[in-house]
Design a protein around this motif. Sequence first.
Motif, PDB file in Angstrom:
ATOM      1  N   VAL A  52     -20.373  72.777  -1.322  1.00 22.05           N
ATOM      2  CA  VAL A  52     -21.201  71.885  -2.134  1.00 22.05           C
ATOM      3  C   VAL A  52     -21.345  72.470  -3.533  1.00 22.05           C
ATOM      4  N   ASP A  53     -21.343  71.620  -4.545  1.00 27.47           N
ATOM      5  CA  ASP A  53     -21.539  72.079  -5.915  1.00 27.47           C
ATOM      6  C   ASP A  53     -22.794  72.949  -5.994  1.00 27.47           C
ATOM      7  N   PRO A  54     -22.696  74.161  -6.533  1.00 27.66           N
ATOM      8  CA  PRO A  54     -23.841  75.082  -6.533  1.00 27.66           C
ATOM      9  C   PRO A  54     -25.086  74.514  -7.205  1.00 27.66           C
ATOM     10  N   ALA A  55     -24.903  73.814  -8.318  1.00 22.58           N
ATOM     11  CA  ALA A  55     -26.061  73.245  -9.010  1.00 22.58           C
ATOM     12  C   ALA A  55     -26.730  72.170  -8.159  1.00 22.58           C
ATOM     13  N   ALA A  56     -25.924  71.373  -7.447  1.00 23.78           N
ATOM     14  CA  ALA A  56     -26.478  70.337  -6.579  1.00 23.78           C
ATOM     15  C   ALA A  56     -27.238  70.961  -5.418  1.00 23.78           C
ATOM     16  N   LEU A  57     -26.686  72.047  -4.865  1.00 24.52           N
ATOM     17  CA  LEU A  57     -27.372  72.720  -3.764  1.00 24.52           C
ATOM     18  C   LEU A  57     -28.667  73.358  -4.260  1.00 24.52           C
TER      19      LEU A  57
ATOM     20  N   ASP B  22     -21.331  64.097  -1.900  1.00 23.38           N
ATOM     21  CA  ASP B  22     -22.325  63.694  -2.901  1.00 23.38           C
ATOM     22  C   ASP B  22     -23.414  62.816  -2.287  1.00 23.38           C
ATOM     23  N   ALA B  23     -23.005  61.856  -1.460  1.00 27.01           N
ATOM     24  CA  ALA B  23     -23.984  60.976  -0.816  1.00 27.01           C
ATOM     25  C   ALA B  23     -24.868  61.761   0.140  1.00 27.01           C
ATOM     26  N   TYR B  24     -24.279  62.746   0.800  1.00 23.21           N
ATOM     27  CA  TYR B  24     -25.050  63.572   1.743  1.00 23.21           C
ATOM     28  C   TYR B  24     -26.095  64.404   1.000  1.00 23.21           C
TER      29      TYR B  24
ATOM     30  N   ILE C 293     -26.708  59.565   6.526  1.00 26.78           N
ATOM     31  CA  ILE C 293     -26.780  58.976   5.186  1.00 26.78           C
ATOM     32  C   ILE C 293     -27.278  57.535   5.258  1.00 26.78           C
ATOM     33  N   ASP C 294     -26.765  56.775   6.206  1.00 29.73           N
ATOM     34  CA  ASP C 294     -27.166  55.371   6.342  1.00 29.73           C
ATOM     35  C   ASP C 294     -28.646  55.239   6.688  1.00 29.73           C
TER      36      ASP C 294
END
Length: 361
Positions: A69-74, A35-37, A279-280
């Motif tokens: 990865v969640d399809p909607a997020a992608l 999720d963070a990525y 991410i950082d």
Amino acid sequence: MTRAAFGVYVHIPFCASKCDYCAFATWTDRAHLVDAYVDALDSEIRRAVADGLPVADSVFVGGGTPTLVDPAALAQVIASIPIADDAEVTVECNPDDVTIDMLRTYRAGGVNRVSIGVQSMSPHVLAALGRTHDIDNVARAVDAVRAAELPTFNLDLIYGAAGESFADWAETLDRALELDPPHVSAYGLTVEAGTPLASQPDRHPDDDDQADKYEHADEVLSARGLLNYEVSNWARPGHESAHNFLYWRQCDYRGFGCAAHSHAAGRRWWNVRTPDRYIDLVASNESLEASSETLDAATRRLERLQLLMRTRDGIDRSNFDAATLELLSEHLVAHHDDPTRVVLTRSGRLMANDIAMRLLT
């Protein structure tokens, strides 16, 4: 004046398991970062857009395993990229993960092509490669592609694994062709430094075995109307990968995500390798660039010729001297539409790297 083609690559570094031959920047123990990525990807892309990111003619989401990865997020990540109306937008897919709903979500988000990682249709060959997917899920994934009305797709195959007989490879091709794919990529297994495969010489591929399997692939794929347009790629007319051509023609592209590479006018640079660091750095709005290189004009020209020579377009015959053309007469022939250009024959494709070394600099 025609605008030069521009591409975008999005890297998803997460995998459920690591293949023995894979040297890509992927991790099997970072699922908690997904999720963070994805949020970091969205931020990196939006900042690039604010800085004038060109409109993309092709987008490729690879990895890793994007289908983790969640399809909607992608789809949301893809939506943040400025994309031409006629752009090719591709997502790599693991057969085990594919569902009709996933592909419909992709389709609604602008995806119009998927590349399905098949590798082999023989369970023992998959095991030798370190692959874990269920072979039956390949057909189910293709059915889902058609049900979701995606315009095109690719089946990705690998030959030359330890324990793979000629009959195994022939069966893989036959079973793949039963699915009536519009595009097939078939790559000879290569040994990459630092991989489990590299440390086990007894499992390394045999050159003669791979040559035989390549020739068989070209015969059966061509017979089914899949024409070779680059050494390792066959497609029906109109189903070639636009994103691949972008690389082969040395167009500019931008990579997003950890370890993603970018290119602009001969300068290449790449992001930091690990998702944690990526991410950082995005969060602190610091530079993501790990390193870079700039090619001089001569090197860039030679690389362009080497890449184009692998394609069905070939290169101008003046890039070889007359003696070399005579020596390579079985491996280089005149282009069927343009006698000033030469293209590789089937035997020439097997020697593409050696022939590239004979190009005039």
